[in-house]
Design an enzyme around this catalytic site. Structure first.
Site, PDB file in Angstrom:
ATOM      1  N   LYS A   1      -6.437 -29.324  -0.256  1.00  0.00           N
ATOM      2  CA  LYS A   1      -6.869 -30.395   0.847  1.00  0.00           C
ATOM      3  C   LYS A   1      -7.655 -31.523   0.098  1.00  0.00           C
ATOM      4  O   LYS A   1      -7.675 -31.409  -1.263  1.00  0.00           O
ATOM      5  CB  LYS A   1      -7.964 -29.425   1.369  1.00  0.00           C
ATOM      6  CG  LYS A   1      -7.261 -28.573   2.492  1.00  0.00           C
ATOM      7  CD  LYS A   1      -8.249 -27.564   3.220  1.00  0.00           C
ATOM      8  CE  LYS A   1      -7.864 -26.454   4.130  1.00  0.00           C
ATOM      9  NZ  LYS A   1      -8.735 -25.867   4.957  1.00  0.00           N
TER      10      LYS A   1
ATOM     11  N   TYR B   1      -2.171 -28.037  12.732  1.00  0.00           N
ATOM     12  CA  TYR B   1      -3.231 -27.358  13.384  1.00  0.00           C
ATOM     13  C   TYR B   1      -3.194 -27.137  14.741  1.00  0.00           C
ATOM     14  O   TYR B   1      -4.237 -27.045  15.186  1.00  0.00           O
ATOM     15  CB  TYR B   1      -4.493 -28.295  12.881  1.00  0.00           C
ATOM     16  CG  TYR B   1      -5.074 -27.842  11.330  1.00  0.00           C
ATOM     17  CD1 TYR B   1      -5.129 -26.532  11.043  1.00  0.00           C
ATOM     18  CD2 TYR B   1      -5.021 -28.907  10.594  1.00  0.00           C
ATOM     19  CE1 TYR B   1      -5.419 -26.491   9.858  1.00  0.00           C
ATOM     20  CE2 TYR B   1      -5.628 -28.626   9.172  1.00  0.00           C
ATOM     21  CZ  TYR B   1      -5.669 -27.362   8.663  1.00  0.00           C
ATOM     22  OH  TYR B   1      -6.221 -27.134   7.318  1.00  0.00           O
TER      23      TYR B   1
ATOM     24  N   PHE C   1     -14.428 -28.043  16.031  1.00  0.00           N
ATOM     25  CA  PHE C   1     -14.300 -28.591  14.728  1.00  0.00           C
ATOM     26  C   PHE C   1     -12.882 -29.121  14.295  1.00  0.00           C
ATOM     27  O   PHE C   1     -12.695 -29.615  13.495  1.00  0.00           O
ATOM     28  CB  PHE C   1     -14.378 -27.262  13.560  1.00  0.00           C
ATOM     29  CG  PHE C   1     -13.241 -26.182  13.709  1.00  0.00           C
ATOM     30  CD1 PHE C   1     -12.177 -26.259  13.071  1.00  0.00           C
ATOM     31  CD2 PHE C   1     -13.707 -25.047  14.339  1.00  0.00           C
ATOM     32  CE1 PHE C   1     -11.114 -25.074  13.184  1.00  0.00           C
ATOM     33  CE2 PHE C   1     -12.748 -24.129  14.473  1.00  0.00           C
ATOM     34  CZ  PHE C   1     -11.565 -24.109  13.823  1.00  0.00           C
TER      35      PHE C   1
ATOM     36  N   ARG D   1      -3.412 -15.742   0.532  1.00  0.00           N
ATOM     37  CA  ARG D   1      -4.376 -15.545   1.118  1.00  0.00           C
ATOM     38  C   ARG D   1      -5.544 -14.704   0.415  1.00  0.00           C
ATOM     39  O   ARG D   1      -6.764 -15.036   0.558  1.00  0.00           O
ATOM     40  CB  ARG D   1      -4.171 -15.011   2.473  1.00  0.00           C
ATOM     41  CG  ARG D   1      -3.156 -15.784   3.515  1.00  0.00           C
ATOM     42  CD  ARG D   1      -3.900 -16.922   4.191  1.00  0.00           C
ATOM     43  NE  ARG D   1      -4.797 -16.321   5.369  1.00  0.00           N
ATOM     44  CZ  ARG D   1      -5.277 -17.367   6.059  1.00  0.00           C
ATOM     45  NH1 ARG D   1      -5.079 -18.507   6.298  1.00  0.00           N
ATOM     46  NH2 ARG D   1      -6.263 -16.646   6.953  1.00  0.00           N
TER      47      ARG D   1
ATOM     48  N   THR E   1     -12.208 -17.983   4.837  1.00  0.00           N
ATOM     49  CA  THR E   1     -12.365 -19.120   5.416  1.00  0.00           C
ATOM     50  C   THR E   1     -13.685 -19.873   4.927  1.00  0.00           C
ATOM     51  O   THR E   1     -13.822 -20.900   4.583  1.00  0.00           O
ATOM     52  CB  THR E   1     -12.355 -19.480   6.864  1.00  0.00           C
ATOM     53  OG1 THR E   1     -10.990 -18.739   7.025  1.00  0.00           O
ATOM     54  CG2 THR E   1     -12.339 -20.816   7.297  1.00  0.00           C
TER      55      THR E   1
ATOM     56  N   ARG F   1     -11.520 -20.184  -2.988  1.00  0.00           N
ATOM     57  CA  ARG F   1     -12.614 -20.643  -2.409  1.00  0.00           C
ATOM     58  C   ARG F   1     -14.145 -20.145  -2.800  1.00  0.00           C
ATOM     59  O   ARG F   1     -15.270 -20.850  -2.612  1.00  0.00           O
ATOM     60  CB  ARG F   1     -12.705 -20.302  -0.735  1.00  0.00           C
ATOM     61  CG  ARG F   1     -11.399 -21.130  -0.176  1.00  0.00           C
ATOM     62  CD  ARG F   1     -10.959 -20.437   0.951  1.00  0.00           C
ATOM     63  NE  ARG F   1     -10.102 -21.280   1.919  1.00  0.00           N
ATOM     64  CZ  ARG F   1      -9.476 -21.034   2.788  1.00  0.00           C
ATOM     65  NH1 ARG F   1      -9.642 -19.710   3.476  1.00  0.00           N
ATOM     66  NH2 ARG F   1      -8.394 -21.723   3.854  1.00  0.00           N
TER      67      ARG F   1
ATOM     68  N   ASN G   1     -12.875 -26.403   2.352  1.00  0.00           N
ATOM     69  CA  ASN G   1     -12.705 -24.956   1.506  1.00  0.00           C
ATOM     70  C   ASN G   1     -11.296 -25.107   0.632  1.00  0.00           C
ATOM     71  O   ASN G   1     -10.858 -24.156   0.488  1.00  0.00           O
ATOM     72  CB  ASN G   1     -12.563 -23.963   2.271  1.00  0.00           C
ATOM     73  CG  ASN G   1     -11.409 -24.101   3.332  1.00  0.00           C
ATOM     74  OD1 ASN G   1     -10.627 -24.824   3.277  1.00  0.00           O
ATOM     75  ND2 ASN G   1     -11.561 -23.129   4.500  1.00  0.00           N
TER      76      ASN G   1
ATOM     77  N   HIS H   1      -5.362 -24.648   1.980  1.00  0.00           N
ATOM     78  CA  HIS H   1      -4.665 -23.876   3.007  1.00  0.00           C
ATOM     79  C   HIS H   1      -3.851 -23.129   2.478  1.00  0.00           C
ATOM     80  O   HIS H   1      -3.000 -23.434   1.556  1.00  0.00           O
ATOM     81  CB  HIS H   1      -4.203 -24.877   3.937  1.00  0.00           C
ATOM     82  CG  HIS H   1      -3.188 -24.375   5.052  1.00  0.00           C
ATOM     83  ND1 HIS H   1      -3.703 -23.951   6.207  1.00  0.00           N
ATOM     84  CD2 HIS H   1      -2.011 -24.212   5.152  1.00  0.00           C
ATOM     85  CE1 HIS H   1      -2.568 -23.317   6.964  1.00  0.00           C
ATOM     86  NE2 HIS H   1      -1.397 -23.525   6.206  1.00  0.00           N
TER      87      HIS H   1
ATOM     88  N   GLU I   1       5.180 -24.210   9.102  1.00  0.00           N
ATOM     89  CA  GLU I   1       4.423 -25.160   8.260  1.00  0.00           C
ATOM     90  C   GLU I   1       5.352 -25.781   7.211  1.00  0.00           C
ATOM     91  O   GLU I   1       5.232 -26.880   6.976  1.00  0.00           O
ATOM     92  CB  GLU I   1       3.365 -24.504   7.679  1.00  0.00           C
ATOM     93  CG  GLU I   1       2.537 -24.147   8.808  1.00  0.00           C
ATOM     94  CD  GLU I   1       1.030 -23.189   8.334  1.00  0.00           C
ATOM     95  OE1 GLU I   1       1.224 -22.864   7.021  1.00  0.00           O
ATOM     96  OE2 GLU I   1       0.282 -22.808   9.049  1.00  0.00           O
TER      97      GLU I   1
HETATM   98  P1  DAT Z   1      -7.951 -20.672   7.184  1.00  0.00           P
HETATM   99  O1  DAT Z   1      -7.768 -21.984   6.603  1.00  0.00           O
HETATM  100  O2  DAT Z   1      -8.814 -19.747   6.420  1.00  0.00           O
HETATM  101  O3  DAT Z   1      -6.735 -20.058   7.625  1.00  0.00           O
HETATM  102  P2  DAT Z   1      -8.467 -21.561  10.015  1.00  0.00           P
HETATM  103  O4  DAT Z   1      -6.854 -21.379  10.176  1.00  0.00           O
HETATM  104  O5  DAT Z   1      -9.201 -20.459  11.071  1.00  0.00           O
HETATM  105  O6  DAT Z   1      -8.786 -20.917   8.672  1.00  0.00           O
HETATM  106  O7  DAT Z   1      -9.317 -22.910  10.221  1.00  0.00           O
HETATM  107  C1  DAT Z   1      -8.695 -23.978   9.720  1.00  0.00           C
HETATM  108  C2  DAT Z   1      -9.667 -24.556   8.968  1.00  0.00           C
HETATM  109  O8  DAT Z   1     -10.680 -25.394   9.804  1.00  0.00           O
HETATM  110  C3  DAT Z   1     -10.374 -23.864   7.863  1.00  0.00           C
HETATM  111  O9  DAT Z   1      -9.748 -23.827   6.604  1.00  0.00           O
HETATM  112  C4  DAT Z   1     -11.853 -24.588   7.915  1.00  0.00           C
HETATM  113  C5  DAT Z   1     -12.059 -25.179   9.217  1.00  0.00           C
HETATM  114  N1  DAT Z   1     -12.569 -24.068  10.200  1.00  0.00           N
HETATM  115  C6  DAT Z   1     -12.122 -23.088  10.503  1.00  0.00           C
HETATM  116  N2  DAT Z   1     -12.997 -22.353  11.413  1.00  0.00           N
HETATM  117  C7  DAT Z   1     -14.382 -23.326  11.538  1.00  0.00           C
HETATM  118  C8  DAT Z   1     -15.422 -23.482  12.122  1.00  0.00           C
HETATM  119  N3  DAT Z   1     -16.121 -22.303  12.844  1.00  0.00           N
HETATM  120  N4  DAT Z   1     -16.408 -24.446  11.978  1.00  0.00           N
HETATM  121  C9  DAT Z   1     -15.975 -25.225  11.067  1.00  0.00           C
HETATM  122  N5  DAT Z   1     -14.727 -25.470  10.294  1.00  0.00           N
HETATM  123  C10 DAT Z   1     -14.101 -24.500  10.699  1.00  0.00           C
HETATM  124 MG    MG Z   2      -5.342 -20.930   9.362  1.00  0.00          MG
END
Ligand code: DAT
Ligand code: MG
Length: 145
Positions: free
Chosen positions: A11, A51, A59, A87, A93, A104, A118, A121, A132
């Protein structure tokens, strides 16, 4: 049967902090193969596709803005159970609670921003990985999705 491909993104925070090589090092030393790689300035349409599952969440807009704040590096990694394996390498996350030893956990922390920053991805399932890879690589790499 378990040979898989996953979509990894370094990222904008990882690129800004010169961690591209560190992420790739961890993928490669684990034993996975990098089979495609490119730097991309993402636009809103690619991020809306990537996304889509998060549209409408509080968010979401900060996430899209953050992901457009600088280039990302898109990587396809291959190996047996690489989806689950990356993962685990990435950690959970929230970087505050991600285990030390993970990308992370070692390289990120809470920055007090609306969206969690973080570093990486990684696709979360075979279906997500296929989708993706299609989003990030469909236009210039044949046969990788
Ligand atoms: P991951 O990247 O671990 O698969 P995710 O798909 O749930 O997590 O979310 C995508 C990204 O969005 C994640 O890397 C960071 C951000 N994110 C997720 N949940 C969040 C939250 N509750 N508040 C702020 N940012 C968040
Ligand atoms: Mg995700």
């Amino acid at each position: 049967m378990t040979l898989e491909r996953t979509l990894i993104l370094v990222k904008p925070d990882g690129v800004r902090r010169n961690l591209i090589g560190e992420v790739i090092r961890r993928v490669e030393t684990k034993g996975y193969n990098v089979v495609a790689l490119k730097m991309v300035q993402a636009d809103r349409s690619i991020l809306a596709a990537h996304y889509a599952e998060h549209e409408g969440k509080p968010f979401y807009e900060p996430l899209v803005e953050f992901m457009m704040s600088g280039p990302v590096v898109a990587i396809i990694a291959e190996g047996n159970r690489v989806i689950e394996g990356f993962r685990k390498l990435a950690g959970v996350t929230d970087p505050t609670v991600a285990e030390p030893g993970t990308i992370r956990g070692d390289l990120a922390r809470d920055q007090g921003t609306k969206v969690v920053q973080n570093i990486v991805h990684g696709s979360d399932s075979a279906e997500s990985a296929a989708r993706e890879i299609g989003i990030w690589f469909a236009t210039d790499v044949k046969g990788l999705a």
